[in-house]
Design an enzyme around this catalytic site. Structure first.
Site, PDB file in Angstrom:
ATOM      1  N   LYS A 144       0.920  -1.435  -0.348  1.00  0.00           N
ATOM      2  CA  LYS A 144       0.105   0.065  -0.051  1.00  0.00           C
ATOM      3  C   LYS A 144       0.714   1.389   0.004  1.00  0.00           C
ATOM      4  CE  LYS A 144      -4.033  -2.191   1.548  1.00  0.00           C
ATOM      5  NZ  LYS A 144      -5.023  -1.652   3.098  1.00  0.00           N
ATOM      6  N   LYS A 153      -5.796 -10.686  -5.014  1.00  0.00           N
ATOM      7  CA  LYS A 153      -6.732 -10.816  -4.667  1.00  0.00           C
ATOM      8  C   LYS A 153      -8.375 -10.257  -5.036  1.00  0.00           C
ATOM      9  CE  LYS A 153      -6.981  -8.335  -0.044  1.00  0.00           C
ATOM     10  NZ  LYS A 153      -6.842  -7.798   0.943  1.00  0.00           N
ATOM     11  N   LYS A 177     -11.914  -4.188  -2.302  1.00  0.00           N
ATOM     12  CA  LYS A 177     -13.049  -4.216  -2.086  1.00  0.00           C
ATOM     13  C   LYS A 177     -12.159  -2.154  -2.397  1.00  0.00           C
ATOM     14  CE  LYS A 177     -14.228  -4.285   2.198  1.00  0.00           C
ATOM     15  NZ  LYS A 177     -12.740  -3.954   3.414  1.00  0.00           N
TER      16      LYS A 177
END
Ligand code: AMP
Ligand code: TRP
Length: 340
Positions: free
Chosen positions: A112, A197, A200
């Site tokens: 991230k 993955k 969301k």
């Protein structure tokens, strides 16, 4: 009785990955066999660039969806993290136990923060300390088990390390928890990028099935899923990631329909379908059926926001009462003067 704690971040709409990897088990298994707490971990949603109004809406939606998925406030405690101060209180103590090196080794932090820097943005300090807050979430409740998807394994390992270190250094205070993972669908992959993955907050929604997607949208996304070269429908995650992901999703759906247990087996589904198209169609049908009751219940709950608010208020009261003694004990053990 076993104590269970888990949470979901309101950083985006809940996905099929959240449901199969975590929430479904909370609702169908964990809440009945343990003393369980489930939390919308809203403080965690502030670790990346965020829009305040959106986080607020997503928190409410996530809480409503948890109830729609079957969490029963008579069976478990459902609440919002920021309603209970003990999380932030304990997090600071654990920051005094964690090292910066171990935080920088977290895969999710590396990914991230790299993404944020690529975009030319800055990295919030809270993104680095995020797993410490997660440790506080879990340790404050003396949880034995943490039911999560695959991607949280490293974080829960860190939580264990911090608990053990605190206990050894200052005296026994925390229960050392362990992660529990579903047998199937512990890592649902993106339908368009089956090597990553289903998350969301990904930029493109084409590979993500959201729990509130309309049936025709679900069908479209699954029918357009990226598949692999060849034609044989076999479970082989390394060489056939797209097909294996669909088999995994289908197996997980069947597990819930047949027994409510974790009985789905994607390998056993190899060879059942003669074409990729047939597999996609069956998977699409199964997912639509899986989501139907959740969507229906969500609609009903949306019409009664006062009910959801009441559940969260009572949940926070219960959670506070559970966390307070453990966090107070940690404050004393670490050497802080108790208030007179
Ligand atoms: P998050 O969306 O990161 O807040 O995750 C909430 C829970 O859902 C955690 O237990 C995750 O491990 C799980 N989860 C999230 N995405 C997936 C996925 N694609 N497959 C399986 N589990 C997932
Ligand atoms: N880090 C988890 C995730 O990204 C969310 C989370 C925060 C969590 N605190 C937790 C999960 C405590 C389990 C227990 O999915």
């Amino acid at each position: 009785m076993t104590r269970v704690f888990s949470g979901v971040k309101p950083t985006g709409h809940l996905t099929l990955g959240n449901y199969l990897g975590a929430v479904r088990r909370w609702a169908q298994v964990d809440q009945y066999r343990s003393d369980a707490l489930f939390c919308v971990v809203d403080l965690h949603a502030l670790t990346v660039d965020h829009d305040p109004g959106r986080v607020l809406r997503l928190s409410r939606q996530a809480a409503t969806l948890l109830l729609a998925a079957g969490l029963d406030p008579e069976q478990c405690t459902v609440f919002v993290q920021s309603h209970v101060d003990e999380h932030a209180r304990l997090s600071y103590l654990l920051e005094c136990v964690a090292n910066d090196g171990e935080m920088r080794r977290m895969i999710q932090y590396k990914e991230k923060s790299a993404r944020e820097r690529e975009r030319g943005g800055s990295v919030r300090l809270s993104l680095l300390t995020y797993p410490v807050l997660m440790a506080a979430d879990i340790l404050a409740y003396a949880a034995d088990e943490v039911p999560v998807g695959d991607d949280q394994t490293q974080h829960v390992e860190l939580v264990r390390d911090l608990a053990v270190r605190f206990n050894q250094r200052y005296g026994h205070t925390f229960v050392v928890p362990r992660a529990t993972r579903p047998k199937v669908a512990a890592r649902v992959m993106d339908l368009q990028q089956p090597m990553s993955k289903m998350g969301k907050s990904h930029e493109s929604a084409a590979g993500i099935v959201y729990l509130l997607d309309e049936p025709d949208v679900v069908r479209k996304k699954i029918m357009r899923a990226v598949t692999d070269s060849g034609q044989e429908v076999v479970y082989d995650p390394e060489n056939k990631p797209g097909i294996s992901n669909l088999l995994e999703i289908l197996a997980a759906c069947e597990a819930v329909q047949n027994s409510g247990a974790q009985s789905g087996n994607p390998e056993a589904l190899s060879g059942v379908h003669t074409t990729y198209g047939a597999l996609k169609k069956d998977t699409a049908d199964a997912v639509v059926e899986l989501l139907r009751p959740v969507q229906q219940r969500h609609k009903e709950l949306m019409a009664d926001p006062a009910y959801v608010e009441g559940v969260l208020r009572r949940g926070a009261e219960k959670a506070r009462a559970m966390a307070r003694p453990t966090v107070d004990a940690a404050y004393r053990t670490i050497g802080l003067l108790p208030p007179a």
